[in-house]
Design a protein around this motif. Structure first.
Motif, mmCIF file in Angstrom:
data_model
loop_
_atom_site.group_PDB
_atom_site.id
_atom_site.type_symbol
_atom_site.label_atom_id
_atom_site.label_comp_id
_atom_site.label_asym_id
_atom_site.label_seq_id
_atom_site.Cartn_x
_atom_site.Cartn_y
_atom_site.Cartn_z
ATOM 1 N N LEU A 83 6.500 -0.927 -5.320
ATOM 2 C CA LEU A 83 7.060 -0.089 -6.384
ATOM 3 C C LEU A 83 6.015 0.225 -7.451
ATOM 4 O O LEU A 83 5.932 1.353 -7.937
ATOM 5 C CB LEU A 83 8.271 -0.770 -7.020
ATOM 6 C CG LEU A 83 9.559 -0.734 -6.214
ATOM 7 C CD1 LEU A 83 10.613 -1.624 -6.866
ATOM 8 C CD2 LEU A 83 10.075 0.684 -6.077
ATOM 9 N N LYS A 84 5.211 -0.778 -7.809
ATOM 10 C CA LYS A 84 4.191 -0.557 -8.835
ATOM 11 C C LYS A 84 3.075 0.354 -8.349
ATOM 12 O O LYS A 84 2.591 1.194 -9.094
ATOM 13 C CB LYS A 84 3.606 -1.900 -9.282
ATOM 14 C CG LYS A 84 4.552 -2.705 -10.158
ATOM 15 C CD LYS A 84 3.935 -4.010 -10.577
ATOM 16 C CE LYS A 84 2.886 -3.734 -11.611
ATOM 17 N NZ LYS A 84 2.367 -4.904 -12.280
ATOM 18 N N GLU A 85 2.669 0.169 -7.091
ATOM 19 C CA GLU A 85 1.533 0.919 -6.567
ATOM 20 C C GLU A 85 1.913 2.333 -6.117
ATOM 21 O O GLU A 85 1.194 3.285 -6.377
ATOM 22 C CB GLU A 85 0.897 0.165 -5.400
ATOM 23 C CG GLU A 85 0.228 -1.128 -5.824
ATOM 24 C CD GLU A 85 -0.141 -2.016 -4.638
ATOM 25 O OE1 GLU A 85 -0.031 -1.558 -3.477
ATOM 26 O OE2 GLU A 85 -0.521 -3.173 -4.890
ATOM 27 N N LYS A 86 3.055 2.452 -5.412
ATOM 28 C CA LYS A 86 3.417 3.732 -4.806
ATOM 29 C C LYS A 86 4.616 4.404 -5.460
ATOM 30 O O LYS A 86 4.880 5.565 -5.211
ATOM 31 C CB LYS A 86 3.736 3.526 -3.323
ATOM 32 C CG LYS A 86 2.633 2.920 -2.510
ATOM 33 C CD LYS A 86 3.116 2.659 -1.096
ATOM 34 C CE LYS A 86 2.141 1.816 -0.320
ATOM 35 N NZ LYS A 86 2.707 1.355 0.941
ATOM 36 N N GLY A 87 5.391 3.630 -6.226
ATOM 37 C CA GLY A 87 6.590 4.185 -6.844
ATOM 38 C C GLY A 87 7.789 4.212 -5.914
ATOM 39 O O GLY A 87 8.853 4.697 -6.287
ATOM 40 N N CYS A 88 7.626 3.704 -4.690
ATOM 41 C CA CYS A 88 8.735 3.661 -3.739
ATOM 42 C C CYS A 88 8.497 2.510 -2.767
ATOM 43 O O CYS A 88 7.427 1.936 -2.725
ATOM 44 C CB CYS A 88 8.865 4.983 -2.989
ATOM 45 S SG CYS A 88 7.442 5.353 -1.941
ATOM 46 N N VAL A 89 9.525 2.222 -1.978
ATOM 47 C CA VAL A 89 9.424 1.159 -0.984
ATOM 48 C C VAL A 89 9.843 1.734 0.363
ATOM 49 O O VAL A 89 10.920 2.316 0.486
ATOM 50 C CB VAL A 89 10.338 -0.041 -1.342
ATOM 51 C CG1 VAL A 89 10.243 -1.125 -0.281
ATOM 52 C CG2 VAL A 89 9.994 -0.593 -2.708
ATOM 53 N N GLU A 90 8.975 1.585 1.343
ATOM 54 C CA GLU A 90 9.293 2.037 2.692
ATOM 55 C C GLU A 90 10.279 1.052 3.320
ATOM 56 O O GLU A 90 10.081 -0.157 3.237
ATOM 57 C CB GLU A 90 8.025 2.101 3.548
ATOM 58 C CG GLU A 90 7.052 3.185 3.127
ATOM 59 C CD GLU A 90 7.618 4.579 3.315
ATOM 60 O OE1 GLU A 90 8.270 4.840 4.347
ATOM 61 O OE2 GLU A 90 7.407 5.412 2.416
ATOM 62 N N PRO A 91 11.350 1.550 3.947
ATOM 63 C CA PRO A 91 12.290 0.638 4.623
ATOM 64 C C PRO A 91 11.589 -0.101 5.758
ATOM 65 O O PRO A 91 10.685 0.431 6.396
ATOM 66 C CB PRO A 91 13.374 1.561 5.170
ATOM 67 C CG PRO A 91 13.046 2.930 4.731
ATOM 68 C CD PRO A 91 11.718 2.936 4.067
#
Length: 172
Positions: free
Chosen positions: A49-57
């Motif tokens: 979340l911090k690095e990409k702003g999202c989380v891959e399932p």
């Protein structure tokens, strides 16, 4: 002219001090938010979340989930003040959390008297997930067997335990 330069220098120093102060406050608040996030979410999720702003399932092929709740919780609450209920759950779950530290498991959530733990995620652990949950459950049962409710001495604490296993189909 000297007076004007002196005033501009003072103004500049004040602004620098204000920027340093606000930066320090921002960093403290960011660190506090990070600590909260790491308490609530798995480390890899927070980092993504911090690095990409999202989380891959992600799909976890082999996982065991543990559920428990307190038998007669509503009745216990009836004979307890709200603070006694909070203290009781806090005491129980602090001990449960301590037990979890000795097993390859991840606490997913607590809601009221419900406690949910998983093994095999957020880090895969091969085919050990069911054994890890079983050992943890036995340790929790051993604790519950000796636990005394502070505000209701002599009343035993009983819990219900259940689980779910997710493994790939057996292929000989």
């Amino acid at each position: 002219m000297d007076n004007l330069i002196r005033r501009l220098q003072m103004y500049s120093r004040n602004l620098e001090h204000l920027v340093e102060e606000r930066t320090s406050l921002y960093k403290a608040e960011r660190d506090r938010a990070d600590r909260l996030n790491f308490m609530l979410l798995p480390g890899p999720v927070v980092r993504s979340l911090k690095e990409k702003g999202c989380v891959e399932p992600e799909l976890f092929e082999e996982v065991t989930v543990y559920f428990s709740d307190i038998v007669g919780f509503t009745t216990l609450c009836h004979y307890s003040t709200p603070m006694e209920v909070v203290d009781m759950l806090n005491d129980i779950y602090k001990n449960f959390d301590s037990i979890l530290d000795h097993h390859d498991v991840y606490k997913v959530e607590t809601i009221g008297d419900a406690y949910m733990v998983a093994s095999g995620l957020p880090r895969c652990n091969g085919n050990r997930h069911a054994v890890d949950i079983a050992h943890m459950a036995l340790d929790i049962l051993a604790f519950v067997g000796t636990f005394q409710l502070q505000h209701l001495p002599g009343i035993p604490l009983w819990i219900r335990i259940g689980g779910a296993l997710r493994s790939p189909p057996y292929d000989p």
